[in-house]
Design a protein around this motif. Sequence first.
Motif, mmCIF file in Angstrom:
data_model
loop_
_atom_site.group_PDB
_atom_site.id
_atom_site.type_symbol
_atom_site.label_atom_id
_atom_site.label_comp_id
_atom_site.label_asym_id
_atom_site.label_seq_id
_atom_site.Cartn_x
_atom_site.Cartn_y
_atom_site.Cartn_z
ATOM 1 N N LEU A 30 16.415 -0.905 8.524
ATOM 2 C CA LEU A 30 16.303 -0.188 7.252
ATOM 3 C C LEU A 30 17.302 -0.725 6.242
ATOM 4 N N LEU A 31 18.549 -0.905 6.675
ATOM 5 C CA LEU A 31 19.575 -1.426 5.764
ATOM 6 C C LEU A 31 19.235 -2.840 5.304
ATOM 7 N N LEU A 65 15.353 -5.605 -0.661
ATOM 8 C CA LEU A 65 14.779 -5.005 -1.867
ATOM 9 C C LEU A 65 15.696 -5.224 -3.061
ATOM 10 N N ARG A 66 17.008 -5.116 -2.843
ATOM 11 C CA ARG A 66 17.959 -5.395 -3.926
ATOM 12 C C ARG A 66 17.882 -6.865 -4.343
ATOM 13 N N VAL A 67 17.715 -7.744 -3.360
ATOM 14 C CA VAL A 67 17.563 -9.171 -3.675
ATOM 15 C C VAL A 67 16.298 -9.390 -4.497
ATOM 16 N N ALA A 68 15.221 -8.712 -4.125
ATOM 17 C CA ALA A 68 13.957 -8.865 -4.864
ATOM 18 C C ALA A 68 14.093 -8.358 -6.293
ATOM 19 N N ARG A 69 14.801 -7.268 -6.458
ATOM 20 C CA ARG A 69 15.005 -6.746 -7.821
ATOM 21 C C ARG A 69 15.899 -7.666 -8.633
ATOM 22 N N GLN A 70 16.891 -8.262 -7.969
ATOM 23 C CA GLN A 70 17.723 -9.249 -8.654
ATOM 24 C C GLN A 70 16.877 -10.458 -9.062
ATOM 25 N N ALA A 122 5.441 -8.125 -7.685
ATOM 26 C CA ALA A 122 4.575 -7.732 -6.571
ATOM 27 C C ALA A 122 5.352 -7.582 -5.264
ATOM 28 N N ARG A 123 6.470 -8.286 -5.149
ATOM 29 C CA ARG A 123 7.245 -8.199 -3.896
ATOM 30 C C ARG A 123 7.897 -6.825 -3.733
ATOM 31 N N LEU A 173 8.215 -4.258 -0.267
ATOM 32 C CA LEU A 173 9.484 -3.937 0.390
ATOM 33 C C LEU A 173 9.751 -2.432 0.374
ATOM 34 N N GLU A 174 9.341 -1.756 -0.688
ATOM 35 C CA GLU A 174 9.506 -0.304 -0.731
ATOM 36 C C GLU A 174 8.688 0.370 0.374
#
Length: 449
Positions: free
Chosen positions: A173-174, A180-185, A223-224, A228-229
């Motif tokens: 999960l972590l 997900l943070r990497v994808a948002r970055q 789209a990624r 991930l969510e």
Amino acid sequence: MIRSSLLSASLCVLTACASLQPQQVTDTSAQMVLPDAYDYADELSGIRAAEQIWWQGFNTAQLNALVGQALIANQNLAQGVANVEASRAELKVTNAAFLPQASGSLSASSDTDGGLDDVSSSSRLSASYQLDLFGANEASRQSSIASLDAAIFSLRALELTVQSDVSSTYFNLLATREQLRVARQNLEISERIFEIVEVRYRAGSISGFDVSSQRASLANARARIPQLEAQVTSFETSLAILLGQTPQGYEAVDEDILNITLPDIAPGLPSDLMLRRPDLMQAEANLRGANANINAARAAFFPSIDLGTGLSTLLSGGNLVGSFSAGLSQTIFSGGRFKGQLEGAEARREAQLAGYRQSILMALRDVDVSLNAIETGRVREAQLLIARDAALEALDAAELRYKAGEDDLTSLLSAQQTFFDASNSYVQGRLDRLIAAIDLYVALGGGYR
């Protein structure tokens, strides 16, 4: 006189048959030659401190709380506890064979003679006890004890499974949250590049091809995120079920997976596995149960002896009558049933023995594979960190060159993809090391009991 003759005859038969009592089957053939050390252990591997609460080695209070909650509320564990209690009850039933069996009865009768009623009543108490000279009851008791031990060790193995499942699910999960943070970055980088592309396009420095290419890259970056969510939700709901909670509305605590401590685990000696791994102890208990079943099957060839005593009181007259009896029973012809039962018990024992040996071999393999994974994961993560940092430097340089018109968009997008992949790989590398540590703990049996 008849009673005396019956008892004497029974004792004579017992004396004649006592020398035929079956020998107890032992586990000597289960012995295996174990290696002196593991192939991928260091020179300190033979030194290992007691470590029952093994998950504390990761030094995260959040994980400690989650595992503690699961050990209380997990429903699979509740089922395992109930199975142990059922085995305890079965042992009580078996132990009852070693105690005398008592029963009582009360009867009344009425006689009418010339209009007068003569009412009388009587009561009877009786007790019986089956002698266990040939070990049938003891063999059954040993089988029940082995079954109880196996149920207890099965519960310990289940506890270890729950502990490791909670730990690995939490770490997954972590890791997914970090990805997900990497994808948002990465999405922020794509949006920034798109703004640069539009500025250069309006200035006439580039064609519409760059705009279309970056618009496609921006859509892929967006789209990624929902993918991930969805993975976060999957791990979070799985964790809730492990904790015995409904998944609806559950939200797990968060922390940085890159800051979690990687424990230093000393595996000890291969011989320690026999006393630490619950699955091996369960297999050994099953083998003891199979041996006891052989003894019980052999005892079926011998006679059974019952001793009984009775006490009757006629209440109307106050007469007290006592009796004693001894009975001997022996099956004359069973059509091969007893022999078949013995052969079946012996075959099942051989199957248990082979399974026990196979479990030992697999346990030895599990430890070495996990040790190797920990070492190779350490080397791999160090290189992945270098790759991520270098990719970030390359991305910054490519962005500056594209702004200055010194390079094309293809080079910038390639640098962006390289950084995104390197960042994800670094997170995955850390997760792999954490999972390898969990696997080693499980391979070693968790901790001493």
